[in-house]
Design a protein around this motif. Structure first.
Motif, PDB file in Angstrom:
ATOM      1  N   THR A  35       0.823  -1.206   0.000  1.00 13.14           N
ATOM      2  CA  THR A  35       0.000   0.000   0.000  1.00 13.14           C
ATOM      3  C   THR A  35       0.860   1.260   0.000  1.00 13.14           C
ATOM      4  OG1 THR A  35      -0.143  -0.042   2.417  1.00 13.14           O
ATOM      5  CG2 THR A  35      -1.894  -1.143   1.192  1.00 13.14           C
ATOM      6  N   ARG A 227     -10.130  -3.270   1.157  1.00 14.49           N
ATOM      7  CA  ARG A 227      -9.382  -2.137   1.684  1.00 14.49           C
ATOM      8  C   ARG A 227     -10.216  -0.858   1.566  1.00 14.49           C
ATOM      9  NH1 ARG A 227      -4.834  -2.178   4.595  1.00 14.49           N
ATOM     10  NH2 ARG A 227      -4.175  -0.250   3.558  1.00 14.49           N
ATOM     11  N   ASP A 229      -9.107   2.107   1.358  1.00 12.40           N
ATOM     12  CA  ASP A 229      -8.510   2.987   0.361  1.00 12.40           C
ATOM     13  C   ASP A 229      -8.667   2.471  -1.068  1.00 12.40           C
ATOM     14  OD1 ASP A 229      -6.955   1.067   1.582  1.00 12.40           O
ATOM     15  OD2 ASP A 229      -5.093   2.178   1.498  1.00 12.40           O
ATOM     16  N   ASN A 230      -9.253   1.285  -1.252  1.00  7.52           N
ATOM     17  CA  ASN A 230      -9.531   0.774  -2.598  1.00  7.52           C
ATOM     18  C   ASN A 230     -10.974   1.005  -3.020  1.00  7.52           C
ATOM     19  OD1 ASN A 230      -6.938  -0.185  -2.918  1.00  7.52           O
ATOM     20  ND2 ASN A 230      -7.424  -2.294  -2.382  1.00  7.52           N
ATOM     21  N   GLU A 242     -12.434  -5.884  -4.208  1.00  5.00           N
ATOM     22  CA  GLU A 242     -12.116  -7.254  -3.784  1.00  5.00           C
ATOM     23  C   GLU A 242     -13.359  -8.147  -3.783  1.00  5.00           C
ATOM     24  OE1 GLU A 242      -9.260  -4.416  -1.618  1.00  5.00           O
ATOM     25  OE2 GLU A 242     -11.406  -4.502  -2.060  1.00  5.00           O
ATOM     26  N   TYR A 258      -7.705  -8.184 -11.807  1.00  4.21           N
ATOM     27  CA  TYR A 258      -8.117  -7.340 -10.689  1.00  4.21           C
ATOM     28  C   TYR A 258      -9.059  -6.253 -11.187  1.00  4.21           C
ATOM     29  CZ  TYR A 258      -4.476  -3.978 -12.229  1.00  4.21           C
ATOM     30  OH  TYR A 258      -3.698  -3.112 -12.943  1.00  4.21           O
ATOM     31  N   THR A 260     -10.088  -2.259 -10.947  1.00  5.80           N
ATOM     32  CA  THR A 260      -9.653  -0.923 -10.599  1.00  5.80           C
ATOM     33  C   THR A 260     -10.688   0.057 -11.151  1.00  5.80           C
ATOM     34  OG1 THR A 260      -7.802   0.637 -10.695  1.00  5.80           O
ATOM     35  CG2 THR A 260      -8.183  -0.695 -12.653  1.00  5.80           C
ATOM     36  N   ARG A 317      -2.365  -2.585  -7.971  1.00  5.99           N
ATOM     37  CA  ARG A 317      -3.579  -2.122  -8.649  1.00  5.99           C
ATOM     38  C   ARG A 317      -3.312  -0.783  -9.338  1.00  5.99           C
ATOM     39  NH1 ARG A 317      -8.265  -4.610  -6.712  1.00  5.99           N
ATOM     40  NH2 ARG A 317      -7.847  -6.140  -5.086  1.00  5.99           N
ATOM     41  N   GLU A 318      -3.391  -0.812 -10.635  1.00  7.57           N
ATOM     42  CA  GLU A 318      -3.219   0.394 -11.416  1.00  7.57           C
ATOM     43  C   GLU A 318      -4.102   0.287 -12.644  1.00  7.57           C
ATOM     44  OE1 GLU A 318       0.913   0.376 -12.367  1.00  7.57           O
ATOM     45  OE2 GLU A 318       0.864  -1.606 -13.275  1.00  7.57           O
TER      46      GLU A 318
END
Length: 322
Positions: A35, A227, A229-230, A242, A258, A260, A317-318
């Motif tokens: 993170t 998370r 912050d996600n 998630e 993933y 994003t 994660r981007e």
């Protein structure tokens, strides 16, 4: 230190043992960097011993046990396997870290091994996989395809929950279940955001606040949601990527991926699926629409040759530019 019994590849482990034996009450560890930028952190050796004991108690590790370490002692997971050997008197078999643990096999029963998800495929090809009693898996999320494969083995497998600041894990989730259960006297609470607070009476830190949003079952158990912050706010709806990823495990079983987001004039943020390899984006969107709530369906699919990961295997994660 007289009880430490170590065999195999010892170069990196010897450096940690030397640090453990010095006069300092602290060990310098590094955060995972999942993170943010990895940073050094000082851990009390007495805290590390206390953490090791609750894990040894849970798995019944004694001086007659054999522990297996295929991880680097540069990170907390590797350090703690060495400490578990020290406090229990168990023998420790060390391997040079690779994605093919136990490739040459072993004749003895391994009571406990610790791996990251990227090592599981190789480990399952080992001729000695049936000799493993228990396995703890940390460092990154376990893909559902791997979890299903592990459930077909006789190994007792657990996903770990913890962090460098708590001297490794404070809770375990038996694979095939969705609930993390505390070790030792650890207790849980949540803050106003719904994020987990960990009470660690066995450690000098006392309590640790996290950015992990959970569903608290009781003071000893929780279900992890994602998370804080996600969180993606799409059209006023808060979505945990998630949770979307876990749902997609029903239809994406052969590759990594993933969720994003990217900016959207209409939604503020819109979901993006980033997936390894190549494929048919329209077909994927149609399949996702059949299993996901309407506002949880990604608006865009990006195919990448290979996803970027941290050292421990956590996906970075981007949102790719394309």
């Amino acid at each position: 230190m007289d009880t430490l019994k170590i065999n195999g590849y010892i170069d990196d482990s010897a450096l940690f043992v030397s640090e453990w034996s010095d006069a300092s009450p602290y060990i310098i560890a590094r955060t995972s960097g999942s993170t943010g930028t990895p940073k050094p952190i000082r851990l009390l050796k007495s805290d590390m011993e206390s953490s090791a004991r609750i894990t040894c108690d849970f798995f019944g590790i004694t001086s007659s046990s054999l522990l297996h370490l295929p991880l680097s002692p540069s990170y907390i997971a590797g350090k703690m396997m060495i400490v578990r050997s020290i406090v229990s008197g168990a023998e420790l078999m060390v391997e040079k870290p690779s994605n093919r643990p136990l490739a040459s096999g072993v004749e003895r029963t391994i009571d406990l091994t610790a791996v990251v998800p990227s090592q599981i495929d190789g480990l399952l090809e080992s001729p000695s996989v049936s000799r493993i009693n228990s396995m703890i898996i940390g460092g990154a999320a376990i893909p559902q395809s791997l979890e299903r494969r592990l459930l077909d083995t006789p190994i007792e497998c657990y996903a770990t929950y913890g962090m460098t600041e708590t001297c490794s894990h404070v809770a375990l989730r038996r694979l095939g279940t969705d609930t993390y259960r505390a070790l030792g006297d650890v207790g849980f609470d949540i803050d106003a955001r719904g994020c987990l607070i960990i009470h660690t009476p066995h450690l000098s830190v006392g309590s640790v606040s996290t950015n992990d949003v959970v569903e608290l079952v009781d003071s000893r158990c929780f279900r992890w949601k994602g998370r804080f912050d996600n969180v993606i706010n799409s059209g006023g709806i808060k979505i945990f990527p998630e949770e979307v990823e876990r749902a997609l495990g029903r239809i994406i079983t052969d590759r990594e991926y993933y969720i994003t987001s990217r900016s959207s004039d209409k939604w503020g943020e819109e979901l993006v699926l980033v997936i390894e390899g190549e494929g048919d984006a329209d077909r994927l969107v149609s399949e996702m629409a059949s299993i996901l709530p309407r506002y949880h369906v990604p608006k865009h699919v990006v195919f990448c040759p290979r996803l970027r990961r941290t050292y421990s295997g956590k996906i970075i994660r981007e949102c790719p530019d394309n």
